[in-house]
Each structure stands twice: as structure tokens, then as C-alpha cells.
Write an enzyme that holds these catalytic residues in place. Sequence first.
Site, PDB file in Angstrom:
ATOM      1  N   CYS A 145      43.401  50.595  35.078  1.00  0.00           N
ATOM      2  CA  CYS A 145      43.409  50.290  36.506  1.00  0.00           C
ATOM      3  C   CYS A 145      42.329  49.270  36.852  1.00  0.00           C
ATOM      4  O   CYS A 145      41.166  49.632  37.082  1.00  0.00           O
ATOM      5  CB  CYS A 145      43.206  51.578  37.289  1.00  0.00           C
ATOM      6  SG  CYS A 145      43.105  51.284  39.058  1.00  0.00           S
ATOM      7  N   CYS A 187      40.649  49.812  40.206  1.00  0.00           N
ATOM      8  CA  CYS A 187      39.618  50.858  40.272  1.00  0.00           C
ATOM      9  C   CYS A 187      38.340  50.402  39.589  1.00  0.00           C
ATOM     10  O   CYS A 187      37.241  50.696  40.057  1.00  0.00           O
ATOM     11  CB  CYS A 187      40.076  52.128  39.562  1.00  0.00           C
ATOM     12  SG  CYS A 187      41.798  52.547  39.811  1.00  0.00           S
ATOM     13  N   ASP A 188      38.462  49.721  38.453  1.00  0.00           N
ATOM     14  CA  ASP A 188      37.305  49.513  37.592  1.00  0.00           C
ATOM     15  C   ASP A 188      36.859  48.057  37.451  1.00  0.00           C
ATOM     16  O   ASP A 188      35.813  47.788  36.849  1.00  0.00           O
ATOM     17  CB  ASP A 188      37.617  50.056  36.180  1.00  0.00           C
ATOM     18  CG  ASP A 188      37.999  51.529  36.233  1.00  0.00           C
ATOM     19  OD1 ASP A 188      37.444  52.238  37.093  1.00  0.00           O
ATOM     20  OD2 ASP A 188      38.854  51.957  35.441  1.00  0.00           O
TER      21      ASP A 188
END
Length: 349
Positions: free
Chosen positions: A144, A147-148
Site C-alpha cells: 500500500c 499508506c506507507d
Amino acid sequence: MHIEDVGFADAEHHQVVVVGTGPAGLTAALYTARAKLAPVVYRGPQPGGQLITTTDVENYPGFPEGVLGPDLMMKFEEQASRFGADLRYGTVTMVDLARRPFRLLVDERTPVTAETLIVSTGASARYLGLENEERLLGRGVSSCATCDGAFFQDVEVAVIGGGDSAMEEALFLTRFASRVHVIHRRDELRASKIMQDRVLANEQIEVVWDTVVEDVLGEEEVEGALIRNVRTGETSELAVKGFFLAIGHTPNTEVFQGWLEMDEVGYIRTAADSTRTNVAGVFACGDAQDHVYRQAVTAAGTGCMAAIDAERWLVEQEEPGSGGSHLEPAITEEALSEAATLDVVDQAG
Ligand code: NAP
């Protein structure tokens, strides 16, 4: 645990239970709520579904400027709640679809029964299956970028895959990383033309063609990838700090195995032009049953279909001569004996 060990006498009973809250589940919730069926909706392990891990959604109709995935899903939730859908945290971990009302266990402990079930459990990101990939998950390995991505400021990263997700992740990562290497196993991308063009025109991105990943390198965190050119057989090390997987998804249908008919990958089979499954009263929508289109808008569309199918089916059960919803077996004898041999699938193992 076996579902027979669970007491269902005092279980909450609902007309409609929706399993999963991506675009499909929340649309099914909206429509069944507006039909006054008081749906109870279990969010599952990833509330909001895959769009929660997406940045700009530019192809959802009605948003000419685009919309952020999490914002879009928040709006879906608000709209379903506004009409009375009961959205709950919890994952359906065991089911018994042998007869109606259907029996479900939420989070391995809460029994619930339902007249109809709408399965909208979506699909999850796939991994390559390398030992070090698993070991370094969360320490450089991610599925992801949204997200990261921000953790990879001014360093080089790799994105694995050649589809739209890989292109989207690669483009997003250019906001942070100094260089993005897209590692693709073929000499042709699978992604749509517009996404390919954006990636190929971006000077921060390099596509590493005809190449597979043999290993993820690093002790405490990712330090590189061992890659192999499939044409020449040559192996080399690519120094990257981030390793982003974008190689497709697997349907989250394990809990229904043995009960619902699926293809070899696990996508639930539905009747043509309908969301009906092999079990009367169970309907499937979204990515759990669609491996072809897999778009938020098509998921929402099939969620709407599932709600309408469920509503009509409930009306049919009330019609004189239908036998009533509690009397007929929900599943064919043949499927039932097959399911019995599986000892009821328990997702938690
Ligand atoms: P996908 O289209 O199935 O692409 C998966 C990619 O990963 C393919 O390039 C595939 O290679 C590669 N791959 C699969 N298994 C692999 C393995 N074991 N090792 C190495 N490479 C592997 O999946 P997706 O990109 O997640 O897209 C899914 C659907 O969502 C598509 O319909 C897509 O259009 C849609 N989507 C749309 C958008 C958008 O419009 N903004 C964004 C994301 C996704 P091969 O090509 O060789 O098979």
C-alpha cells in the site's frame, strides 16, 4: 471450533446481513436500508475496502475533480447510515448456510442469524510468497503505497507489477522517493494506456522490463532486491529501501468455501444477470464475485443489484405457496453433503 458448538437460541436475528463495507457492501446497505429491511453490516478486517488504500480516484462518476479514496468511502458510509443501515465493526469468521435462517459467527464469538446474506467481502493484495518478503513486511515491504509511501522520502523504491495498481503506486511514490523502479515480468504493461503513458513519461520512474524478483534483501529493513532478467537469465541487485507489491488480488471468500460455488481462484459464482449464488437467499457482489471489471463503480453497481435481488427474494418468500422462509432447505442436498465433509470452514483456523 465447530459452529454446532455455538448456541444460536438467543442470537440476534436480522432480515439482511451485509458482509464487507467496500463500495459493493455499502451500496447494498444503502439500498436495503431504503427498502426498510434494516440491514446489519459487518465491516470486516478492512473497513472501506480497497479504496481506503487508494489516493486519487479520478474515474468515479460524479466527481469531475476526482476524490480521495478514503473520502469517497466516508461518503458511502454516511449515506448508508443516514437511511438506517447498522454499520458494525466485526468480521464474520464462520457460517452455516445449510438452512434458513443462516447462522453466522462474528469475531469467533457473537452468533447472529439472517434471512438473507449479501456477501461483499472484496479481495486482498497478493504477495510473491518469498520468505524475506514476509519477514520484512512493514519494514520496507508494503502492498500500500498510499499508506506507507511517505516513509520513503528521498530514497529509491521498487514497485512490482505491470497493471494499473502498479502504475498508480509508482506515480504516487514519486512524491516522496528519489527514484521508482517498476519491475515487470514481461515486455508489455497490462495497465490502461493512460496510466502507462503517465508512467513512461515520468523521468523519476524506470521500468525494469522482463524481470522477476528472486529475493528481498536486508536484515532489519529492506536494503534491496535480487532480480533476474527472464530473457538473459542474468541476476543483479537493485538497491532500494521500499518494496511495493502491486501484483493483483485474491478474493476474500475463504469463510464461504464449501458453501458457495466458486471458481478455481475463489471468486464466487453468481447466476447470469443476477447476484444470486448457488444458495437461495445468499447474494454476492463486488470483487468477491467479479474478476473482470473490478472497479469501484461496478462494485457499487453489483451492490445495488444484490440489494434489489435480496429484497425481491424476501418478498417472494412471503407469497402464499412459497413455503415460507424457514421451511425449505437453503441449499441443495448435494451441496450440503459436500459442505458437511468440509466440517465448516473456520477462517481463524
Ligand atoms: P492486474 O491488472 O491483475 O495486474 C497485476 C499485475 O501484476 C500484472 O501486470 C501481472 O503481470 C503482475 N503479476 C501478477 N502476479 C505476479 C507475480 N507472481 N509476479 C510478478 N508479477 C505478477 O491487477 P491490478 O493492477 O491490481 O488491477 C486490478 C484491476 O483494478 C484492473 O482491472 C485495473 O484496471 C483496476 N485498477 C484501476 C485503477 C485506475 O483506473 N486508477 C487503479 C488500480 C486498479 P502480467 O501482466 O504479466 O500478468
